[in-house]
Write a protein that holds these residues in place. Structure first.
Motif, PDB file in Angstrom:
ATOM      1  N   LEU A  99       0.823  -1.206   0.000  1.00  0.00           N
ATOM      2  CA  LEU A  99       0.000   0.000   0.000  1.00  0.00           C
ATOM      3  C   LEU A  99       0.861   1.261   0.000  1.00  0.00           C
ATOM      4  O   LEU A  99       0.574   2.220  -0.720  1.00  0.00           O
ATOM      5  CB  LEU A  99      -0.960  -0.006   1.194  1.00  0.00           C
ATOM      6  N   VAL A 100       1.931   1.260   0.787  1.00  0.00           N
ATOM      7  CA  VAL A 100       2.852   2.414   0.802  1.00  0.00           C
ATOM      8  C   VAL A 100       3.402   2.642  -0.599  1.00  0.00           C
ATOM      9  O   VAL A 100       3.431   3.775  -1.090  1.00  0.00           O
ATOM     10  CB  VAL A 100       3.992   2.215   1.823  1.00  0.00           C
ATOM     11  N   HIS A 101       3.843   1.576  -1.250  1.00  0.00           N
ATOM     12  CA  HIS A 101       4.411   1.727  -2.593  1.00  0.00           C
ATOM     13  C   HIS A 101       3.362   2.262  -3.565  1.00  0.00           C
ATOM     14  O   HIS A 101       3.660   3.136  -4.382  1.00  0.00           O
ATOM     15  CB  HIS A 101       4.992   0.400  -3.087  1.00  0.00           C
ATOM     16  N   GLU A 102       2.142   1.774  -3.474  1.00  0.00           N
ATOM     17  CA  GLU A 102       1.086   2.268  -4.359  1.00  0.00           C
ATOM     18  C   GLU A 102       0.806   3.755  -4.122  1.00  0.00           C
ATOM     19  O   GLU A 102       0.628   4.513  -5.075  1.00  0.00           O
ATOM     20  CB  GLU A 102      -0.184   1.446  -4.189  1.00  0.00           C
ATOM     21  N   VAL A 108       3.753  10.280  -7.061  1.00  0.00           N
ATOM     22  CA  VAL A 108       4.802  10.596  -8.030  1.00  0.00           C
ATOM     23  C   VAL A 108       4.186  10.766  -9.415  1.00  0.00           C
ATOM     24  O   VAL A 108       4.549  11.672 -10.163  1.00  0.00           O
ATOM     25  CB  VAL A 108       5.908   9.512  -8.022  1.00  0.00           C
ATOM     26  N   ALA A 109       3.239   9.908  -9.762  1.00  0.00           N
ATOM     27  CA  ALA A 109       2.555  10.019 -11.048  1.00  0.00           C
ATOM     28  C   ALA A 109       1.846  11.362 -11.164  1.00  0.00           C
ATOM     29  O   ALA A 109       1.908  12.022 -12.207  1.00  0.00           O
ATOM     30  CB  ALA A 109       1.567   8.868 -11.222  1.00  0.00           C
ATOM     31  N   GLU A 110       1.181  11.773 -10.092  1.00  0.00           N
ATOM     32  CA  GLU A 110       0.505  13.077 -10.102  1.00  0.00           C
ATOM     33  C   GLU A 110       1.516  14.206 -10.284  1.00  0.00           C
ATOM     34  O   GLU A 110       1.299  15.134 -11.060  1.00  0.00           O
ATOM     35  CB  GLU A 110      -0.275  13.269  -8.801  1.00  0.00           C
ATOM     36  N   LEU A 111       2.630  14.111  -9.593  1.00  0.00           N
ATOM     37  CA  LEU A 111       3.671  15.134  -9.668  1.00  0.00           C
ATOM     38  C   LEU A 111       4.254  15.228 -11.077  1.00  0.00           C
ATOM     39  O   LEU A 111       4.488  16.315 -11.592  1.00  0.00           O
ATOM     40  CB  LEU A 111       4.776  14.825  -8.652  1.00  0.00           C
ATOM     41  N   GLY A 113       2.783  14.144 -13.829  1.00  0.00           N
ATOM     42  CA  GLY A 113       1.736  14.259 -14.843  1.00  0.00           C
ATOM     43  C   GLY A 113       1.613  13.004 -15.699  1.00  0.00           C
ATOM     44  O   GLY A 113       1.330  13.085 -16.890  1.00  0.00           O
ATOM     45  N   LEU A 114       1.830  11.853 -15.076  1.00  0.00           N
ATOM     46  CA  LEU A 114       1.772  10.572 -15.778  1.00  0.00           C
ATOM     47  C   LEU A 114       0.740   9.664 -15.129  1.00  0.00           C
ATOM     48  O   LEU A 114       0.235   9.954 -14.046  1.00  0.00           O
ATOM     49  CB  LEU A 114       3.142   9.873 -15.722  1.00  0.00           C
ATOM     50  N   GLU A 115       0.470   8.555 -15.781  1.00  0.00           N
ATOM     51  CA  GLU A 115      -0.372   7.518 -15.190  1.00  0.00           C
ATOM     52  C   GLU A 115       0.490   6.683 -14.250  1.00  0.00           C
ATOM     53  O   GLU A 115       1.681   6.483 -14.522  1.00  0.00           O
ATOM     54  CB  GLU A 115      -0.965   6.622 -16.278  1.00  0.00           C
ATOM     55  N   PRO A 116      -0.085   6.173 -13.145  1.00  0.00           N
ATOM     56  CA  PRO A 116       0.701   5.346 -12.216  1.00  0.00           C
ATOM     57  C   PRO A 116       1.360   4.146 -12.892  1.00  0.00           C
ATOM     58  O   PRO A 116       2.486   3.774 -12.540  1.00  0.00           O
ATOM     59  CB  PRO A 116      -0.325   4.899 -11.175  1.00  0.00           C
ATOM     60  N   GLU A 117       0.703   3.558 -13.887  1.00  0.00           N
ATOM     61  CA  GLU A 117       1.269   2.411 -14.596  1.00  0.00           C
ATOM     62  C   GLU A 117       2.527   2.791 -15.368  1.00  0.00           C
ATOM     63  O   GLU A 117       3.381   1.948 -15.627  1.00  0.00           O
ATOM     64  CB  GLU A 117       0.241   1.798 -15.549  1.00  0.00           C
ATOM     65  N   SER A 118       2.642   4.055 -15.763  1.00  0.00           N
ATOM     66  CA  SER A 118       3.844   4.533 -16.452  1.00  0.00           C
ATOM     67  C   SER A 118       5.001   4.695 -15.483  1.00  0.00           C
ATOM     68  O   SER A 118       6.154   4.482 -15.843  1.00  0.00           O
ATOM     69  CB  SER A 118       3.580   5.877 -17.134  1.00  0.00           C
ATOM     70  N   VAL A 119       4.686   5.083 -14.256  1.00  0.00           N
ATOM     71  CA  VAL A 119       5.725   5.274 -13.243  1.00  0.00           C
ATOM     72  C   VAL A 119       6.268   3.928 -12.778  1.00  0.00           C
ATOM     73  O   VAL A 119       7.468   3.748 -12.631  1.00  0.00           O
ATOM     74  CB  VAL A 119       5.175   6.087 -12.045  1.00  0.00           C
ATOM     75  N   ASP A 120       5.362   2.965 -12.553  1.00  0.00           N
ATOM     76  CA  ASP A 120       5.754   1.618 -12.144  1.00  0.00           C
ATOM     77  C   ASP A 120       4.836   0.638 -12.857  1.00  0.00           C
ATOM     78  O   ASP A 120       3.651   0.556 -12.532  1.00  0.00           O
ATOM     79  CB  ASP A 120       5.638   1.448 -10.634  1.00  0.00           C
ATOM     80  N   ARG A 122       4.350  -2.350 -12.517  1.00  0.00           N
ATOM     81  CA  ARG A 122       3.731  -3.344 -11.632  1.00  0.00           C
ATOM     82  C   ARG A 122       2.670  -2.730 -10.719  1.00  0.00           C
ATOM     83  O   ARG A 122       2.132  -3.391  -9.848  1.00  0.00           O
ATOM     84  CB  ARG A 122       4.794  -4.030 -10.784  1.00  0.00           C
ATOM     85  N   TYR A 123       2.345  -1.462 -10.931  1.00  0.00           N
ATOM     86  CA  TYR A 123       1.342  -0.783 -10.113  1.00  0.00           C
ATOM     87  C   TYR A 123       0.004  -1.521 -10.194  1.00  0.00           C
ATOM     88  O   TYR A 123      -0.454  -1.880 -11.264  1.00  0.00           O
ATOM     89  CB  TYR A 123       1.160   0.656 -10.576  1.00  0.00           C
ATOM     90  N   GLY A 124      -0.610  -1.749  -9.042  1.00  0.00           N
ATOM     91  CA  GLY A 124      -1.924  -2.385  -8.982  1.00  0.00           C
ATOM     92  C   GLY A 124      -1.903  -3.902  -9.037  1.00  0.00           C
ATOM     93  O   GLY A 124      -2.937  -4.532  -8.934  1.00  0.00           O
ATOM     94  N   GLN A 125      -0.739  -4.478  -9.206  1.00  0.00           N
ATOM     95  CA  GLN A 125      -0.625  -5.931  -9.226  1.00  0.00           C
ATOM     96  C   GLN A 125      -0.206  -6.422  -7.850  1.00  0.00           C
ATOM     97  O   GLN A 125       0.590  -5.794  -7.185  1.00  0.00           O
ATOM     98  CB  GLN A 125       0.405  -6.385 -10.261  1.00  0.00           C
ATOM     99  N   ASP A 126      -0.734  -7.553  -7.433  1.00  0.00           N
ATOM    100  CA  ASP A 126      -0.367  -8.107  -6.114  1.00  0.00           C
ATOM    101  C   ASP A 126       0.913  -8.817  -6.160  1.00  0.00           C
ATOM    102  O   ASP A 126       1.589  -9.377  -6.626  1.00  0.00           O
ATOM    103  CB  ASP A 126      -1.460  -9.028  -5.601  1.00  0.00           C
TER     104      ASP A 126
END
Length: 126
Positions: A99-102, A108-111, A113-120, A122-126
């Motif tokens: 959860l911390v990583h997400e 960071v994605a907001e900062l 201006g990207l989608e979270p999936e672009s930043v990482d 593996r975002y949203g995957q368990d």
């Protein structure tokens, strides 16, 4: 006889706040390898969001888990993770680390201006 319950090198000697700080630090370290521009961003942990500076607004249904504070002149951009709301939503250390990583990835994605999936990827995957 008074003294520490455990020596400093034993995990019992680490407070919950210090353990949480370590989780944030680990997440930031992972992201900085791929995003060198994060070197100029300050990452912080705050206990809870405050209502006096707009972190929580009347009518909000959910308590935020983090936020971005854009820098100005002498102050760098900041990513803030709120410790207590994250701890309440996680049951184990592994769940808390995920959860911390997400939260860090989302902020960071907001900062950037990207989608979270672009930043990482593996975002949203368990």
């Amino acid at each position: 006889m008074r003294g520490p319950v455990a020596p400093p090198q034993v995990p019992l000697a680490i407070s919950r706040a210090e353990a949480f700080d370590d989780l944030v630090r680990d997440s930031v370290t992972r992201l900085e390898r791929h995003w060198p521009q994060l070197a100029g961003v300050e990452f912080a942990v705050q206990e809870v969001p405050r209502s006096d500076n707009g972190e929580v607004r009347d009518g909000d249904e959910a308590v935020p888990l983090g936020r971005v504070a854009e820098g100005s002149g002498e102050h760098p951009d900041r990513v803030i993770v709120f410790r207590r709301p994250v701890e309440i939503r996680s049951r184990s250390r592994d769940e808390r680390a995920l959860l911390v990583h997400e939260v860090v990835v989302e902020q960071v994605a907001e900062l950037l201006g990207l989608e979270p999936e672009s930043v990482d990827p593996r975002y949203g995957q368990d």
